[in-house]
Motif scaffolding. Structure first.
Motif, short mmCIF file in Angstrom:
data_model
loop_
_atom_site.label_atom_id
_atom_site.label_comp_id
_atom_site.label_asym_id
_atom_site.label_seq_id
_atom_site.Cartn_x
_atom_site.Cartn_y
_atom_site.Cartn_z
N ARG A 52 -4.31 17.26 -29.35
CA ARG A 52 -4.57 15.97 -28.48
C ARG A 52 -3.39 15.67 -27.58
O ARG A 52 -2.21 16.01 -28.13
CB ARG A 52 -4.67 14.85 -29.44
CG ARG A 52 -6.02 14.59 -30.17
CD ARG A 52 -7.26 14.72 -29.30
NE ARG A 52 -8.42 14.94 -30.26
CZ ARG A 52 -9.54 14.09 -29.97
NH1 ARG A 52 -9.36 12.88 -29.57
NH2 ARG A 52 -10.44 14.19 -31.00
N VAL A 53 -3.53 15.06 -26.47
CA VAL A 53 -2.60 14.53 -25.47
C VAL A 53 -1.95 13.29 -26.08
O VAL A 53 -2.61 12.33 -26.09
CB VAL A 53 -3.23 14.59 -24.00
CG1 VAL A 53 -2.08 14.07 -23.32
CG2 VAL A 53 -3.84 15.81 -23.40
N SER A 54 -0.47 13.45 -25.89
CA SER A 54 -0.07 12.22 -26.21
C SER A 54 1.15 11.99 -25.13
O SER A 54 1.23 12.81 -24.29
CB SER A 54 0.81 12.27 -27.57
OG SER A 54 1.79 13.19 -27.70
N MET A 55 1.83 10.84 -25.07
CA MET A 55 2.92 10.75 -24.17
C MET A 55 3.64 11.82 -24.30
O MET A 55 4.25 12.05 -25.32
CB MET A 55 3.47 9.19 -24.11
CG MET A 55 2.39 8.10 -23.63
SD MET A 55 1.82 8.27 -22.27
CE MET A 55 3.11 8.27 -21.30
N PRO A 142 5.31 16.15 -28.59
CA PRO A 142 6.34 15.64 -29.24
C PRO A 142 6.09 15.48 -30.70
O PRO A 142 6.61 15.67 -31.65
CB PRO A 142 6.42 14.54 -28.88
CG PRO A 142 6.12 14.52 -27.32
CD PRO A 142 5.09 15.40 -27.25
N GLU A 143 4.80 15.04 -31.14
CA GLU A 143 4.51 14.69 -32.46
C GLU A 143 4.32 15.85 -33.27
O GLU A 143 4.80 15.76 -34.60
CB GLU A 143 3.20 13.97 -32.37
CG GLU A 143 3.27 12.42 -31.87
CD GLU A 143 3.23 12.23 -30.42
OE1 GLU A 143 3.56 11.29 -29.84
OE2 GLU A 143 3.06 13.42 -29.71
N CYS A 145 6.16 18.27 -33.06
CA CYS A 145 7.66 18.62 -33.29
C CYS A 145 8.37 17.75 -34.18
O CYS A 145 9.67 17.54 -34.37
CB CYS A 145 8.39 19.29 -32.14
SG CYS A 145 7.51 20.19 -31.15
N GLY A 146 7.62 16.70 -34.68
CA GLY A 146 8.29 15.61 -35.49
C GLY A 146 9.28 14.62 -34.27
O GLY A 146 10.11 13.75 -34.90
N GLN A 147 9.18 14.59 -33.18
CA GLN A 147 9.82 13.97 -32.30
C GLN A 147 9.02 12.79 -31.77
O GLN A 147 8.12 12.64 -31.00
CB GLN A 147 10.08 14.63 -30.81
CG GLN A 147 10.98 16.15 -31.10
CD GLN A 147 10.92 16.62 -29.76
OE1 GLN A 147 9.91 16.84 -29.07
NE2 GLN A 147 11.94 17.53 -29.52
N PHE A 148 9.27 11.53 -32.86
CA PHE A 148 8.51 10.24 -32.76
C PHE A 148 9.17 9.28 -31.68
O PHE A 148 8.57 8.24 -31.33
CB PHE A 148 8.24 9.62 -33.85
CG PHE A 148 7.36 10.71 -34.90
CD1 PHE A 148 6.34 11.32 -34.54
CD2 PHE A 148 7.96 11.06 -36.28
CE1 PHE A 148 5.80 12.31 -35.42
CE2 PHE A 148 7.35 11.88 -37.01
CZ PHE A 148 6.32 12.59 -36.49
N HIS A 149 10.25 9.37 -31.20
CA HIS A 149 11.21 8.23 -30.48
C HIS A 149 11.42 8.55 -29.24
O HIS A 149 12.92 8.22 -28.69
CB HIS A 149 12.20 7.77 -31.53
CG HIS A 149 11.80 7.17 -32.82
ND1 HIS A 149 10.95 6.19 -32.93
CD2 HIS A 149 11.48 7.54 -34.03
CE1 HIS A 149 10.47 5.89 -34.22
NE2 HIS A 149 11.04 6.80 -34.82
N LEU A 150 10.71 9.29 -28.56
CA LEU A 150 11.09 9.99 -27.14
C LEU A 150 10.96 8.57 -26.07
O LEU A 150 10.09 8.05 -26.32
CB LEU A 150 10.37 11.24 -26.70
CG LEU A 150 10.76 12.27 -27.46
CD1 LEU A 150 9.81 13.64 -27.07
CD2 LEU A 150 12.19 12.64 -27.63
#
Length: 150
Positions: A52-55, A142-143, A145-150
């Protein structure tokens, strides 16, 4: 392919709602984005599906008229003056760079948010024609890869 249920992660939904709330007036794009947020199933970022597409996702799409594009979905910045317009123009293949920044506050950005790989949408173009846009791949999410706070 039939459009699947809309899923957006909680962090993106909260940030996007703050963006909408900060608008000085209700414009059509803000109303469209808020409608998507209301319709969506909101999930924790670590439960967000990888397809899914996220920011800040980097995507590859294929348009029936606009051709292939690689895009990164981003939040508006002060340089995005025309990001708030209703235009959905994608550069023609000869205009394209390697990866294009796509602002969430555009018809295409709003439509792609939460979309699953393999889904397609139809958007009007400035020339009065329609462009069928298919999400071919998510090249980076990002999610995932565990990158939640970009």
């Amino acid at each position: 392919m039939t459009r699947q249920r809309l899923i957006i992660n909680r962090l993106d939904a909260d940030r996007l709602q703050r963006l909408i709330d900060a608008q000085q007036h209700d414009d059509e794009l803000s109303l469209r984005l808020e409608s998507r947020l209301i319709q969506a199933e909101i999930v924790p970022p670590d439960d967000f599906p990888e397809d899914r597409v996220s920011m800040r996702s980097r995507l590859r799409i294929k348009g029936s008229r606009s051709g292939d594009s690689e895009l990164t979905l981003h939040y508006p910045t002060p340089e995005d003056g025309e990001c708030m317009s209703l235009r959905s123009h994608l550069p023609q293949p000869e205009e394209q760079e390697t990866s294009l920044a796509l602002c969430i506050m555009s018809p295409l950005g709003i439509a792609l948010l939460g979309m699953a790989v393999g889904e397609q949408i139809t958007l009007p173009r400035e020339d009065g024609q329609s462009d069928v846009i298919r999400l071919e791949a998510i090249l980076h999410q990002p999610e995932a890869c565990g990158q939640f706070h970009l």
